[in-house]
Design a protein around this motif. Structure first.
Motif, PDB file in Angstrom:
ATOM      1  N   VAL A 247      50.361  36.722  44.127  1.00 18.22           N
ATOM      2  CA  VAL A 247      49.805  37.233  42.928  1.00 18.22           C
ATOM      3  C   VAL A 247      50.516  38.655  42.767  1.00 18.22           C
ATOM      4  O   VAL A 247      50.484  39.553  43.685  1.00 18.22           O
ATOM      5  CB  VAL A 247      48.408  37.735  43.552  1.00 18.22           C
ATOM      6  N   ASP A 248      51.249  38.886  41.511  1.00 19.99           N
ATOM      7  CA  ASP A 248      52.042  40.070  41.062  1.00 19.99           C
ATOM      8  C   ASP A 248      50.939  41.329  40.838  1.00 19.99           C
ATOM      9  O   ASP A 248      51.153  42.342  41.191  1.00 19.99           O
ATOM     10  CB  ASP A 248      53.036  39.857  39.871  1.00 19.99           C
ATOM     11  N   ASP A 249      49.812  40.749  40.192  1.00 22.60           N
ATOM     12  CA  ASP A 249      48.870  41.963  39.746  1.00 22.60           C
ATOM     13  C   ASP A 249      47.355  41.336  39.643  1.00 22.60           C
ATOM     14  O   ASP A 249      47.278  40.389  38.875  1.00 22.60           O
ATOM     15  CB  ASP A 249      49.424  42.168  38.246  1.00 22.60           C
ATOM     16  N   PHE A 250      46.565  41.415  40.673  1.00 24.03           N
ATOM     17  CA  PHE A 250      45.363  41.063  40.673  1.00 24.03           C
ATOM     18  C   PHE A 250      44.474  41.490  39.750  1.00 24.03           C
ATOM     19  O   PHE A 250      43.734  40.723  39.128  1.00 24.03           O
ATOM     20  CB  PHE A 250      44.642  41.601  42.085  1.00 24.03           C
ATOM     21  N   ASP A 251      44.908  42.404  38.833  1.00 21.96           N
ATOM     22  CA  ASP A 251      44.142  43.051  37.588  1.00 21.96           C
ATOM     23  C   ASP A 251      44.255  42.031  36.547  1.00 21.96           C
ATOM     24  O   ASP A 251      43.308  41.898  35.506  1.00 21.96           O
ATOM     25  CB  ASP A 251      44.385  44.513  37.206  1.00 21.96           C
ATOM     26  N   ALA A 252      45.340  41.307  36.593  1.00 22.50           N
ATOM     27  CA  ALA A 252      45.777  40.249  35.301  1.00 22.50           C
ATOM     28  C   ALA A 252      45.371  39.023  35.886  1.00 22.50           C
ATOM     29  O   ALA A 252      46.033  38.068  35.179  1.00 22.50           O
ATOM     30  CB  ALA A 252      47.237  40.706  34.924  1.00 22.50           C
ATOM     31  N   GLU A 253      45.191  38.597  36.972  1.00 19.82           N
ATOM     32  CA  GLU A 253      45.088  37.267  37.483  1.00 19.82           C
ATOM     33  C   GLU A 253      44.043  36.580  36.693  1.00 19.82           C
ATOM     34  O   GLU A 253      42.817  36.798  36.365  1.00 19.82           O
ATOM     35  CB  GLU A 253      44.569  37.489  39.064  1.00 19.82           C
ATOM     36  N   THR A 254      44.223  35.385  36.284  1.00 21.18           N
ATOM     37  CA  THR A 254      43.235  34.348  35.618  1.00 21.18           C
ATOM     38  C   THR A 254      43.196  33.150  36.346  1.00 21.18           C
ATOM     39  O   THR A 254      42.381  32.217  35.656  1.00 21.18           O
ATOM     40  CB  THR A 254      43.981  34.010  34.249  1.00 21.18           C
ATOM     41  N   ARG A 255      43.935  32.717  37.418  1.00 22.32           N
ATOM     42  CA  ARG A 255      43.625  31.531  38.146  1.00 22.32           C
ATOM     43  C   ARG A 255      42.266  31.499  38.865  1.00 22.32           C
ATOM     44  O   ARG A 255      41.764  30.338  39.065  1.00 22.32           O
ATOM     45  CB  ARG A 255      44.973  31.192  39.103  1.00 22.32           C
ATOM     46  N   PHE A 256      41.932  32.733  39.298  1.00 17.14           N
ATOM     47  CA  PHE A 256      40.576  32.603  40.279  1.00 17.14           C
ATOM     48  C   PHE A 256      40.099  33.966  39.974  1.00 17.14           C
ATOM     49  O   PHE A 256      40.681  34.936  39.437  1.00 17.14           O
ATOM     50  CB  PHE A 256      40.869  32.384  41.555  1.00 17.14           C
ATOM     51  N   GLU A 257      38.520  34.036  40.416  1.00 18.17           N
ATOM     52  CA  GLU A 257      38.083  35.413  40.397  1.00 18.17           C
ATOM     53  C   GLU A 257      38.465  36.208  41.532  1.00 18.17           C
ATOM     54  O   GLU A 257      38.413  35.598  42.785  1.00 18.17           O
ATOM     55  CB  GLU A 257      36.588  35.118  40.002  1.00 18.17           C
ATOM     56  N   VAL A 258      38.948  37.383  41.375  1.00 16.32           N
ATOM     57  CA  VAL A 258      39.283  38.025  42.616  1.00 16.32           C
ATOM     58  C   VAL A 258      38.244  38.290  43.523  1.00 16.32           C
ATOM     59  O   VAL A 258      37.015  39.129  43.080  1.00 16.32           O
ATOM     60  CB  VAL A 258      40.148  39.402  42.417  1.00 16.32           C
ATOM     61  N   PRO A 259      38.201  38.200  44.892  1.00 17.12           N
ATOM     62  CA  PRO A 259      37.215  38.505  45.739  1.00 17.12           C
ATOM     63  C   PRO A 259      36.843  39.970  45.908  1.00 17.12           C
ATOM     64  O   PRO A 259      37.666  40.812  45.610  1.00 17.12           O
ATOM     65  CB  PRO A 259      37.343  37.906  46.830  1.00 17.12           C
ATOM     66  N   SER A 260      35.458  40.198  45.919  1.00 12.85           N
ATOM     67  CA  SER A 260      35.060  41.706  45.968  1.00 12.85           C
ATOM     68  C   SER A 260      35.810  42.404  47.043  1.00 12.85           C
ATOM     69  O   SER A 260      36.081  43.821  46.752  1.00 12.85           O
ATOM     70  CB  SER A 260      33.564  41.599  45.776  1.00 12.85           C
ATOM     71  N   TYR A 261      35.901  41.803  48.226  1.00 17.38           N
ATOM     72  CA  TYR A 261      36.488  42.776  49.230  1.00 17.38           C
ATOM     73  C   TYR A 261      37.909  43.131  49.115  1.00 17.38           C
ATOM     74  O   TYR A 261      38.391  44.267  49.422  1.00 17.38           O
ATOM     75  CB  TYR A 261      36.443  41.960  50.450  1.00 17.38           C
ATOM     76  N   LEU A 262      38.712  42.358  48.111  1.00 16.13           N
ATOM     77  CA  LEU A 262      39.797  42.901  47.659  1.00 16.13           C
ATOM     78  C   LEU A 262      39.857  43.736  46.751  1.00 16.13           C
ATOM     79  O   LEU A 262      40.672  44.861  46.775  1.00 16.13           O
ATOM     80  CB  LEU A 262      40.721  41.820  47.168  1.00 16.13           C
TER      81      LEU A 262
END
Length: 534
Positions: A247-262
């Motif tokens: 993952v280069d950028d979690f803010d731009a991730e579209t493959r999955f919903e970023v977990p809240s703990y991250l």
């Protein structure tokens, strides 16, 4: 013309060419000189110490990731074009050169680069002195990105190989899995220079992962944080992938919903790999995160995958060691009860025998069946067999008093070994205290296999009838502890006891391929001693 006059004349941008007819002793043809610099990918800059003005050749803007005209011509602007992690070192090198009136050399990353690509610039030059005072610094800049990246990669590979070798050595010598996991997390954090490392254990049912240990997380999360493996989750994508997830950028991730703990830990970039287990089921997930955007290099990802494989081997090794400890302890327990079982078996066989010859044949058959059950556990515990064969071998001495109801399917080696141990304890308890301790006592075994949320699961009901009333024991004996250990810990299953006037009933629910990671608690529990199930 003296040297100072030559130094004062040139201005290195295209807007500072010599006037027509002006002497150009140092630059006979400025256009040709500029073209030569650009062809060689060299830039020239001049820093006026009195005014703090910096002039540079036009190609230096592109080298520093700036548009043409984007440089304000100040020394502060020049420093701002340098990556903030390298800025202080470059400034210190230049100030020292001015103070000592000497040559200088420095290397730095530029600040204004996009897409995570670091650009390295080397600069060198000298200080020019007029009337005994330092007046100007003249320097060259040139792109050394390829060479710098090669050097960094070589140093990184050496560092990673050393770290991997040291961790592998500890994995062979360290008996405590928790300590090894902590060492692995720290090693990864220091070697890859990341902010967060997570080691997640896949829990029974495969629906959640537990943060077993890590690096950089809030102190109360290890051992308590749970994350889901729901479809399209970050964990599920990792577990289902044969390659690391980057993952280069979690803010731009579209493959999955970023977990809240991250999100709570401000993760910007990261890599996760599956910790591969046996029979196609992963043990868990190993991952890293950074608080700044970062592009991980191939060798970084390979290093993380190698650590994941090392942890998988260590977990499996400790599972085997724990299993062997259990086997040895169980064999000692069995040998201690063997003579009392033989006496009880002889007494019950004698009550229903018509004579010496009848007693001899029945007793011989039942002792042989008991011997076969012992041999299954000590020698044949690592092969797949039909479940009915397991029942016949373990319950052979009492087969005429047992009814069976369920499908005859093959069991894998782990369930064969652990179920045989559990069934032996139940049978030993039944013949000494339960339904099989009386001549008319009976045993019913009913089982089924279904695909539940936890995967393929065996449900087995052990029901004793026509025996003495079953009472809840005041103190758990070794047999009950052993049942709990092999079913709950080794097979990730469940055990439910029911005590009534009709007799003891036990329900076993066992995922057929699941096995949890070893822990200190399980290791200590396997060494507890107590005389019997009840």
């Amino acid at each position: 013309m003296d040297r100072s006059e030559v130094i004062k004349r040139p201005k290195f941008g295209s807007e500072h060419r010599p006037a027509q007819g002006q002497a150009t002793e140092s630059f006979p043809d400025f256009t040709t000189f500029r073209e030569a610099l650009e062809a060689a990918q060299l830039g020239v800059w001049s820093w006026d110490l009195a005014t703090n003005e910096v002039n540079w050749s036009s190609n230096l803007a592109a080298l520093h990731g700036l548009p043409l005209g984007g440089f304000d011509g100040s020394y502060a602007g020049f420093l701002n074009g340098i990556n903030e992690e390298d800025r202080a070192a470059v400034n210190a090198a230049l100030q020292e050169a001015v103070q000592k009136r000497s040559a200088f050399r420095a290397r730095y990353r530029v600040a204004h680069t996009a897409n995570f690509d670091e650009r390295w610039i080397a600069t060198s030059g000298t200080v020019f002195v007029e009337d005994g005072a330092a007046r100007r610094v003249i320097g060259l800049c040139y792109d050394v990105t390829e060479r710098a990246n090669l050097e960094i990669e070589l140093r990184s590979r050496v560092k990673q190989q050393e770290a991997l070798a040291q961790l592998a050595e500890r994995a062979l010598a360290e008996p405590d899995l928790e300590r090894l996991l902590n060492d692995a997390a720290s090693t990864i954090a220091l070697t890859l220079n990341v902010d967060l490392v997570k080691i997640l254990e896949l829990l029974p049912g495969d629906t959640e992962l537990l943060l077993r240990t890590g690096y950089g997380w809030k102190s109360d999360l290890a051992g308590s944080l749970l994350t889901t493996t729901a479809p399209n989750s970050f964990a599920r994508i990792t577990l289902d992938s044969a390659v690391p997830i980057i993952v280069d950028d979690f803010d731009a991730e579209t493959r999955f919903e970023v977990p809240s703990y991250l999100k709570d830990h401000n993760c910007k970039s990261g890599v996760t790999v599956s910790i591969a287990g046996r029979v196609g089921r992963a043990y868990g997930i190993l991952g890293v995160c950074t608080a700044k955007k970062r592009r991980f290099r191939p060798q970084d990802i390979s290093f993380l995958a190698a650590i994941g494989n090392l942890l998988a081997g260590a977990i499996q090794r400790r599972q085997l060691e724990q299993r062997h400890e259990l086997m040895i302890r169980d064999m000692r327990h069995r040998s201690g009860n063997l003579f009392s079982q033989l006496l009880a078996l002889f007494s019950q066989t004698a009550r229903t025998s018509k004579g010496i010859s009848d007693l001899t044949s029945k007793y011989q058959a039942r002792v042989l069946a008991m011997a076969n059950a012992q041999r299954l556990i000590t020698e044949g515990g690592w092969k797949s067999i039909p479940i009915m064969e397991l029942f016949y071998i373990v319950l052979g001495p009492y087969i005429d008093r047992v009814s069976f109801e369920g499908p005859n399917f093959d069991l894998e080696p782990d369930p064969v070994f652990h179920l045989s141990a559990a069934l032996h304890e139940l049978a030993a308890n039944a013949i000494k205290h339960g339904g099989l301790s009386r001549p008319k006592g009976q045993l019913e075994l009913r089982w089924s296999v279904s695909r539940a949320q936890r995967g393929m699961t065996l449900s087995l009901d052990w029901v004793e009838k026509n025996g003495p009333p079953a009472r809840r024991p005041r103190k758990l004996g070794f047999g009950m502890r052993l049942m709990d250990l092999v079913i709950r810990r080794q097979l990730n299953g469940e055990v439910a006891y029911s005590y009534s006037r009709k007799g003891l009933s036990v329900k076993l629910t066992v995922p057929l391929t699941h096995e949890r990671w070893p822990s200190r608690g399980a290791q200590a529990e396997s060494l507890i001693t107590s005389p019997a199930l009840r």
